[in-house]
Motif scaffolding. Structure first.
Motif, PDB file in Angstrom:
ATOM      1  N   LEU A  58      66.150  48.358  51.040  1.00 48.31           N
ATOM      2  CA  LEU A  58      65.260  48.991  50.260  1.00 48.31           C
ATOM      3  C   LEU A  58      65.379  49.015  48.922  1.00 48.31           C
ATOM      4  O   LEU A  58      64.475  48.791  48.011  1.00 48.31           O
ATOM      5  CB  LEU A  58      65.194  50.492  50.523  1.00 48.31           C
ATOM      6  CG  LEU A  58      64.216  51.362  49.960  1.00 48.31           C
ATOM      7  CD1 LEU A  58      62.769  50.924  50.143  1.00 48.31           C
ATOM      8  CD2 LEU A  58      64.355  52.826  50.652  1.00 48.31           C
ATOM      9  N   CYS A  59      66.373  49.323  48.177  1.00 51.51           N
ATOM     10  CA  CYS A  59      67.019  49.071  46.820  1.00 51.51           C
ATOM     11  C   CYS A  59      66.737  47.968  46.408  1.00 51.51           C
ATOM     12  O   CYS A  59      66.175  47.724  45.060  1.00 51.51           O
ATOM     13  CB  CYS A  59      68.235  49.555  46.634  1.00 51.51           C
ATOM     14  SG  CYS A  59      68.435  51.433  46.919  1.00 51.51           S
ATOM     15  N   LEU A  60      67.139  46.876  47.195  1.00 55.11           N
ATOM     16  CA  LEU A  60      66.862  45.350  46.436  1.00 55.11           C
ATOM     17  C   LEU A  60      65.204  45.075  46.377  1.00 55.11           C
ATOM     18  O   LEU A  60      64.984  44.514  45.578  1.00 55.11           O
ATOM     19  CB  LEU A  60      67.570  44.256  47.388  1.00 55.11           C
ATOM     20  CG  LEU A  60      68.977  44.415  47.093  1.00 55.11           C
ATOM     21  CD1 LEU A  60      70.017  43.254  47.958  1.00 55.11           C
ATOM     22  CD2 LEU A  60      69.697  44.385  45.545  1.00 55.11           C
ATOM     23  N   GLU A  61      64.736  45.478  47.391  1.00 52.94           N
ATOM     24  CA  GLU A  61      63.280  45.102  47.334  1.00 52.94           C
ATOM     25  C   GLU A  61      62.480  46.028  46.208  1.00 52.94           C
ATOM     26  O   GLU A  61      61.773  45.229  45.497  1.00 52.94           O
ATOM     27  CB  GLU A  61      62.486  45.732  48.814  1.00 52.94           C
ATOM     28  CG  GLU A  61      61.022  45.761  48.756  1.00 52.94           C
ATOM     29  CD  GLU A  61      60.121  45.488  50.053  1.00 52.94           C
ATOM     30  OE1 GLU A  61      60.588  44.460  50.740  1.00 52.94           O
ATOM     31  OE2 GLU A  61      59.353  46.299  50.157  1.00 52.94           O
ATOM     32  N   GLU A  62      62.867  47.040  46.067  1.00 55.19           N
ATOM     33  CA  GLU A  62      62.380  47.921  44.931  1.00 55.19           C
ATOM     34  C   GLU A  62      62.545  47.135  43.734  1.00 55.19           C
ATOM     35  O   GLU A  62      61.896  47.052  42.934  1.00 55.19           O
ATOM     36  CB  GLU A  62      62.514  49.494  45.148  1.00 55.19           C
ATOM     37  CG  GLU A  62      61.980  49.874  46.377  1.00 55.19           C
ATOM     38  CD  GLU A  62      60.667  49.682  46.764  1.00 55.19           C
ATOM     39  OE1 GLU A  62      59.850  49.379  45.961  1.00 55.19           O
ATOM     40  OE2 GLU A  62      60.324  50.002  47.770  1.00 55.19           O
ATOM     41  N   ALA A  63      64.047  47.045  43.341  1.00 55.41           N
ATOM     42  CA  ALA A  63      64.258  46.295  42.302  1.00 55.41           C
ATOM     43  C   ALA A  63      64.019  45.239  41.823  1.00 55.41           C
ATOM     44  O   ALA A  63      63.391  44.781  40.749  1.00 55.41           O
ATOM     45  CB  ALA A  63      65.892  46.681  42.233  1.00 55.41           C
ATOM     46  N   VAL A  64      63.823  44.161  42.716  1.00 57.17           N
ATOM     47  CA  VAL A  64      63.514  42.710  42.488  1.00 57.17           C
ATOM     48  C   VAL A  64      62.266  42.789  42.463  1.00 57.17           C
ATOM     49  O   VAL A  64      61.740  42.002  41.364  1.00 57.17           O
ATOM     50  CB  VAL A  64      63.983  41.758  43.648  1.00 57.17           C
ATOM     51  CG1 VAL A  64      63.507  40.469  43.315  1.00 57.17           C
ATOM     52  CG2 VAL A  64      65.537  41.980  43.615  1.00 57.17           C
ATOM     53  N   SER A  65      61.207  43.346  43.247  1.00 55.66           N
ATOM     54  CA  SER A  65      59.741  43.232  43.102  1.00 55.66           C
ATOM     55  C   SER A  65      59.346  43.991  41.812  1.00 55.66           C
ATOM     56  O   SER A  65      58.475  43.530  41.122  1.00 55.66           O
ATOM     57  CB  SER A  65      59.145  44.075  44.182  1.00 55.66           C
ATOM     58  OG  SER A  65      59.390  45.486  44.097  1.00 55.66           O
ATOM     59  N   ASN A  66      60.141  44.945  41.352  1.00 59.28           N
ATOM     60  CA  ASN A  66      60.026  45.736  39.988  1.00 59.28           C
ATOM     61  C   ASN A  66      59.915  44.758  38.832  1.00 59.28           C
ATOM     62  O   ASN A  66      59.268  44.510  37.806  1.00 59.28           O
ATOM     63  CB  ASN A  66      60.660  46.709  39.708  1.00 59.28           C
ATOM     64  CG  ASN A  66      60.180  47.663  38.545  1.00 59.28           C
ATOM     65  OD1 ASN A  66      59.286  48.203  38.801  1.00 59.28           O
ATOM     66  ND2 ASN A  66      61.009  47.739  37.609  1.00 59.28           N
ATOM     67  N   VAL A  67      61.294  43.862  39.045  1.00 60.95           N
ATOM     68  CA  VAL A  67      61.377  42.870  37.822  1.00 60.95           C
ATOM     69  C   VAL A  67      60.278  41.723  37.881  1.00 60.95           C
ATOM     70  O   VAL A  67      59.537  41.349  36.798  1.00 60.95           O
ATOM     71  CB  VAL A  67      62.850  42.136  37.915  1.00 60.95           C
ATOM     72  CG1 VAL A  67      62.883  40.824  37.258  1.00 60.95           C
ATOM     73  CG2 VAL A  67      63.874  43.033  37.958  1.00 60.95           C
TER      74      VAL A  67
END
Lengths: 159, 111
Positions: A58-67
């Motif tokens: 969850l955290c990686l999906e949110e953080a990377v997609s945000n970038v």
């Protein structure tokens, strides 16, 4: 070295195939498909329990997609680098680096958590993403790099 | 990501989602979800088989729910697993869409 050849070059050649500690994505949402199997391999390697594995995804999906969406404003062909390290017995730390304009997801005011959210709070692309990042990460740290950003997301594994 | 629908008693439409509601999964079901929401008046969103939910997946639930609500309809979420429910609650979506684990209670909430 291109991004794709670099990704291939970091695959280990030893008999024991361990997940590569670094994943390099291009700044396009299609490349997010590479995240899941990479995280799954790390989860298996470090015997991460299911709820923590879920939080990592969850955290990686949110953080990377945000970038990709906001940092690079959807422009493809930039790089997003995700590193995984296990600095302690039972710690996993992911570091996400980009060369996008400054964006601190930990800045005060970004996490609006209204008592009664409206549908519009969810309908902005990634509208709840930063909130979820804050709630599911074990630890979060942001650094502004010269010409980029570094977000560090830590998880403690049950001992 | 799979999506299927079933008509239940009392004019309830059950939409069953199956798989990972990540960015790709959300994109895969968005169109069908919006088509279903275009006609359903009582919508039961069955998350039993959803193994992951991110913010784009939340969006894929809220957008059709808003469409149903705007026509005076009702929407409930049914049987998310513990981790998916954690995302729903962390995001505050449970204040917009009630979550039920008992089918009879979910059906009653839609009447």
């Amino acid at each position: 070295m291109s991004i794709s050849s670099y990704s291939a070059a970091i695959m280990p050649a030893e008999d024991t195939v361990r997940p590569a500690p670094r994943l390099i994505l291009r700044s396009q949402l299609d490349d997010m498909a590479l995240l899941w199997p990479w995280v799954e391999a790390l989860v298996a390697e470090y015997a991460v329990p299911a709820d923590t594995a879920f939080a990592i995804h969850l955290c990686l999906e949110e953080a990377v997609s945000n970038v990709i969406r906001h940092g690079y404003s959807g422009e493809p062909s930039h790089a997003v680098t995700v590193d995984c390290a296990s600095p302690g017995e039972r710690n996993l730390v992911f570091t996400i680096e980009d060369q996008a304009p400054p964006f601190d997801p930990l800045a005060p005011g970004l996490i609006d958590e209204p008592a009664a959210p409206s549908p519009e709070d969810y309908l902005r692309p990634g509208g709840r993403g930063i909130l979820l990042l804050h709630k599911f990460a074990g630890s979060l740290a942001y650094e502004r790099l010269s010409g980029g950003n570094r977000l560090t997301i830590g998880f403690v594994l049950p001992g | 990501m799979q999506i299927s629908t079933q008509d239940l008693d009392g004019g309830v439409t059950r939409v069953e989602l199956d798989g990972r509601m990540d960015i790709a999964g959300a994109a895969a079901v968005d169109l069908k979800m919006n088509l279903i929401a275009g006609s359903a008046k009582k919508l039961l969103i069955d998350l039993q088989k959803v193994t992951f939910l991110g913010s784009m997946g939340l969006r894929s639930i809220v957008l059709p729910a808003r469409a149903v609500h705007s026509r005076g309809g009702k929407v409930v979420i049914f049987a998310p697993n513990e981790m998916v429910e954690g995302v729903l609650k962390a995001s505050g979506i449970d204040s917009l869409l009630p979550i039920h684990h008992d089918l009879a209670a979910a059906m009653a909430a839609l009447q």
